[in-house]
Write a protein that holds these residues in place. Structure first.
Motif, PDB file in Angstrom:
ATOM      1  N   LEU A 131       5.618  -1.809   5.591  1.00 46.29           N
ATOM      2  CA  LEU A 131       4.892  -1.056   4.618  1.00 46.29           C
ATOM      3  C   LEU A 131       5.728  -0.340   3.793  1.00 46.29           C
ATOM      4  O   LEU A 131       5.798   0.224   2.592  1.00 46.29           O
ATOM      5  CB  LEU A 131       3.814  -0.339   5.262  1.00 46.29           C
ATOM      6  N   ALA A 179       1.892   4.234   1.149  1.00 46.23           N
ATOM      7  CA  ALA A 179       1.670   5.154   2.786  1.00 46.23           C
ATOM      8  C   ALA A 179       1.849   6.468   2.642  1.00 46.23           C
ATOM      9  O   ALA A 179       2.743   6.989   1.572  1.00 46.23           O
ATOM     10  CB  ALA A 179       2.489   4.644   3.741  1.00 46.23           C
ATOM     11  N   ARG A 210      -4.131  -2.870   9.621  1.00 42.92           N
ATOM     12  CA  ARG A 210      -4.924  -3.735   8.525  1.00 42.92           C
ATOM     13  C   ARG A 210      -3.872  -4.727   7.867  1.00 42.92           C
ATOM     14  O   ARG A 210      -4.096  -5.771   7.693  1.00 42.92           O
ATOM     15  CB  ARG A 210      -5.462  -2.994   7.252  1.00 42.92           C
ATOM     16  N   PRO A 240       0.746  -1.176   0.010  1.00 45.72           N
ATOM     17  CA  PRO A 240      -0.031   0.012   0.054  1.00 45.72           C
ATOM     18  C   PRO A 240       0.897   1.174   0.004  1.00 45.72           C
ATOM     19  O   PRO A 240       1.843   1.283   0.459  1.00 45.72           O
ATOM     20  CB  PRO A 240      -0.588  -0.077   1.252  1.00 45.72           C
ATOM     21  N   GLN A 251      -3.483   1.936   8.790  1.00 45.69           N
ATOM     22  CA  GLN A 251      -2.974   0.897   7.692  1.00 45.69           C
ATOM     23  C   GLN A 251      -2.062  -0.141   7.971  1.00 45.69           C
ATOM     24  O   GLN A 251      -1.944  -1.461   7.316  1.00 45.69           O
ATOM     25  CB  GLN A 251      -2.051   1.956   6.688  1.00 45.69           C
TER      26      GLN A 251
END
Length: 273
Positions: free
Chosen positions: A249, A51, A144, A49, A141
């Motif tokens: 991430l 960020a 998750r 993802p 985030q």
């Protein structure tokens, strides 16, 4: 061995070398070696993802005597923690503790989430902006991603683990907690562990690992093997440090190491390691 298998092994070796591995990783156990569960495939191989830009971090001041560990916490924090006979009493003690200015800059205290009877306790660093707004740990985030990671080895927040942080209040600007802040709240963390009575601890990131293992080694040297701490009122507890999901991430290549740690955790939970 076919060319695809050889290429996969060489890629794994290069990844370990890039991240400073100084000993071979333990082979993956047979039940998990032959296939990667669908949940793991999504967080291991899928695109990371995007960020938002991280705010500037305030460097943690170096202690005067690095080898000596953290200074003793103020007596008030230690006394309040020792007097808490239940999780609700501990929550109230932390909420009423006025020995830290972090409470004045945060929106909500972040205490815990998950199942305290699960036997597996996760400890992270500190709340972020999403956690500060909702009053629950690991809901942004990185939270998750954490849920997807653990689901890939059959662990779900509602039933299978309990999660908290070293600090209950968000540091301004999401900066790294200072050694003084960690030492101040450590009695509450240790009492939290004693009240939950986990059979295993999973430490998320270098801050949590250094706080509870009382060492100065980096997370890349601490992860990948089981440690043990002794908690007053509980006794010895097996501890597995791993990489923080926020780090994964930012550095998707390190998900390989994160997966290896989860395999070790799953084996221990299944009585195989």
């Amino acid at each position: 061995m076919d060319q695809d298998a050889t290429a996969t092994l060489l890629a794994a070796l290069r990844c370990q070398a890039d991240w400073g591995a100084d000993e071979p990783m333990e082979p993956t156990p047979a039940p998990l070696r032959d296939r990667v569960p669908p949940g793991a495939a999504r967080w291991l191989a899928g695109p990371a993802p995007v960020a938002p830009p991280a705010p500037a971090l305030v460097a943690r001041p170096a202690p005067a005597t690095p080898a000596a560990g953290f200074a003793p916490a103020p007596a008030a924090a230690a006394s309040l923690a020792a007097d808490a006979g239940s999780l609700e009493a501990l929550r109230a003690a932390i909420a009423g503790f006025d020995g830290s200015g972090l409470r004045d800059t945060a929106t909500n205290m972040v205490f815990c989430d998950g199942n305290p009877d699960a036997g597996l306790m996760l400890i992270g660093e500190a709340p972020g902006a999403d956690e500060d707004r909702e009053g629950r740990p690991f809901v942004g985030q990185s939270g998750r991603l954490l849920d997807r990671m653990l689901a890939s080895v059959g662990l779900h927040r509602a039933n299978d683990f309990y999660v908290t942080n070293i600090l209950p209040w968000r540091p301004p600007g999401n900066r790294t907690p200072t050694d003084a802040e960690i030492a101040l709240f450590l009695p509450f963390v240790l009492r939290h562990i004693a009240l939950v009575r986990p059979r295993q601890l999973l430490l998320l990131g270098g801050t949590a690992a250094k706080a509870l293992l009382r060492g100065r080694e980096g997370i890349m040297r601490l992860r990948g093997r089981w440690h043990e701490i002794t908690v007053e009122g509980l006794g010895p507890v097996p501890v597995l440090p791993t990489l923080h999901p926020a780090y994964l991430l930012r550095s998707p290549a390190a998900k390989r190491e994160g997966w290896a740690d989860l395999v070790m955790l799953r084996r221990r939970l299944d009585g195989q390691g």
